[in-house]
Design a protein around this motif. Structure first.
Motif: not given
Length: 508
Positions: A116-129
């Motif tokens: 109820n109070n915790l979000l998880q954000i997953e983001v992709t990119g071209d590189s690790d940084a």
């Protein structure tokens, strides 16, 4: 018109025979097995050739001013949807100083409400940084937007409460002015009105104090919400294992391919309507199953050759016992198994040769008998044109086909009685009906059926207990003519009912 007693009428037949469907699907194991293997290979190839892009994960603790113990997750779902808006995506892109379109950026991240109070954000990119920077910018943008909204909400609530307090103070000043220096003892006649003014002043003092307290609580609530909203798990890369990805994708591909193969096999079995059970083949052909022969083993399965040879010998003995009592030529007519029928015919001819000379009449459309390398002990094989020139002392054994495209009138030259050699699941029910009707029209009596490649788990009975009355119509008519009691061809004597191809009714 009479009703057939050989097989149930179409009205009594089940709409879908599950036993036949299961057998048909099992016989198509090459199809769904190949699709399952293909799905496994495709899944493994996708995992190797298209690896997952670098992914960063961050977790954000979100505090809500309206948090309740019995909340069903409505607030956190609202936060998830807010993170999927162009406003949050645009703020994150401005922090990254990127010119990417917010709509395109929204396709590169996914938000999940864990609690109820915790979000998880997953983001992709071209590189690790880049993936880590994107996740941090997105988390910071959401926290800043959430804090700003909470502060604005608290400030608006506090201002509304203070406005209410100020109005109460103005009304209190008017009441104090009305009271002045009077008291109920000074003017007994106006004591009631004075007492009501004193009561109103006390009520206004209480409400003013209440609005002050609520405004203070509203201002106090915003810092609590602001302090409670933070990034609790800093953005970090998700380490992926290539072997694990290969195994996972291959398992998914295997399951999808197997499901697709089974569905395709089931649909094709229902649409094709190719009988595979003994009872179905016997009912459609109007003749009992005399014997059966399993599929020949593979070349590497030499341990099965002895059992296959014993089965062929038993089949030859059964057919020889059936054919010896016939006073007219007998033929073997194949449907879907020309090569196996030619082998059975040569074995049968060899068994019959012990009682006298035998000649095999080749009526097959293929080269199974014509180009066969004869052995010294094999009987003679002649074509249909040369069969009439054979000696009357020679027993004739015809070999032909009832596959689509058969010249039905030529089958009479192969023999007046026949044994059908049918591969299970090869011919449709409509074609089996056609074969039975055409043989009856040509006055060729069907002795029985030899089933090739039956299902190993088929426990149905292929015997017609009420007699072979469909294909024996020509046999009965021929016996009547031989006894001199036959009628002209257009006036056939009554015979047991023969089933028409569509199976609806029978003709006497």
């Amino acid at each position: 018109m009479t009703t057939s007693q050989t097989s149930p009428s179409p009205a009594a037949a089940p709409l879908l025979d599950l036993q036949a469907l299961v057998v048909a699907v099992r016989r198509r194991r090459r199809l769904w097995g190949s699709l399952a293997l293909l799905g496994l290979l495709v899944g493994a190839a996708v995992a190797v050739l298209l690896p997952a892009p670098p992914t960063a994960v961050a977790q954000v603790l979100v505090a809500h001013q309206e948090d309740q113990p019995n909340d069903t997750g409505t607030l956190i779902r609202t936060d998830v949807e807010l993170l999927g808006t162009t406003r949050i995506a645009g703020q994150a892109l401005r922090t990254l100083k990127s010119t990417e379109n917010p709509e395109d950026f929204m396709r590169d991240y996914r938000v999940t409400g864990l609690t109820n109070n915790l979000l998880q954000i997953e983001v992709t990119g071209d590189s690790d940084a880049e993936a880590v920077d994107r996740a941090k910018a997105l988390a910071d943008a959401f926290v800043a937007d959430h804090v700003r909204r909470m502060r604005e909400t608290a400030q608006a609530e506090a201002e509304a409460l203070l406005d209410q307090r100020d109005r109460m103070r103005e009304e209190l000043a008017e009441v104090n002015e009305a009271i002045g220096d009077r008291s109920p003892e000074d003017d007994p006649k106006a004591s009631a009105s004075i007492e009501s003014l004193f009561a109103r002043r006390a009520e206004l003092d209480s409400r003013i104090a209440e609005f002050d307290q609520r405004a203070a609580e509203a201002r106090t609530g915003a810092p609590r919400v602001v302090a409670g909203t933070e990034i609790v798990d800093a953005p970090h890369l998700v380490r992926s294992s290539l072997p694990m990805a290969v195994v996972t994708d291959a398992a998914i591909g295997l399951a999808l391919g197997l499901f697709l193969g089974l569905a395709l096999a089931a649909v094709s079995a229902v649409v094709a309507d190719r009988p595979v059970l003994r009872r179905e083949i016997a009912a459609n052909l109007g003749a009992s199953v005399l014997a059966e022969l399993r599929r020949p083993p593979r070349r590497w399965a030499r341990w099965q050759w002895r059992r296959t040879r014993a089965a062929r010998e038993r089949l030859t003995t059964t057919l020889a016992r059936t054919v010896r009592g016939s006073t007219e030529p007998v033929s073997l007519l194949e449907l879907g198994c020309a090569r196996g029928t030619s082998v059975i015919a040569m074995d049968l001819a060899g068994a019959l040769a012990a009682q006298g000379p035998v000649v095999v009449v080749d009526g097959l459309p293929g080269p199974q008998l014509a180009r066969r390398r004869p052995k010294p002990s094999d009987p003679a094989v002649v074509s249909g044109e040369r069969a009439a020139a054979s000696s009357p002392k020679e027993r004739r054994l015809g070999v032909g086909s009832v596959a689509p495209g058969t010249a039905w009138t030529d089958l009479q030259h192969l023999g007046g009685r026949t044994v059908l050699v049918v591969r299970a699941g090869h011919g449709s029910a409509a074609w089996l009906h056609t074969v039975a009707r055409q043989l009856a029209d040509q006055r060729i009596a069907v002795i029985g059926v030899v089933l090739i490649d039956p299902d190993p788990r088929d426990r149905t009975d292929g015997t017609l207990w009420d007699g072979q009355h469909t294909a024996l119509r020509g046999h009965f008519e021929r016996q009547a003519r031989q006894n001199g009691s036959g009628r002209p061809r257009t006036e056939r004597a009554p015979v047991p009912a023969a089933r028409v191809p569509d199976g609806d009714e029978e003709v006497r």
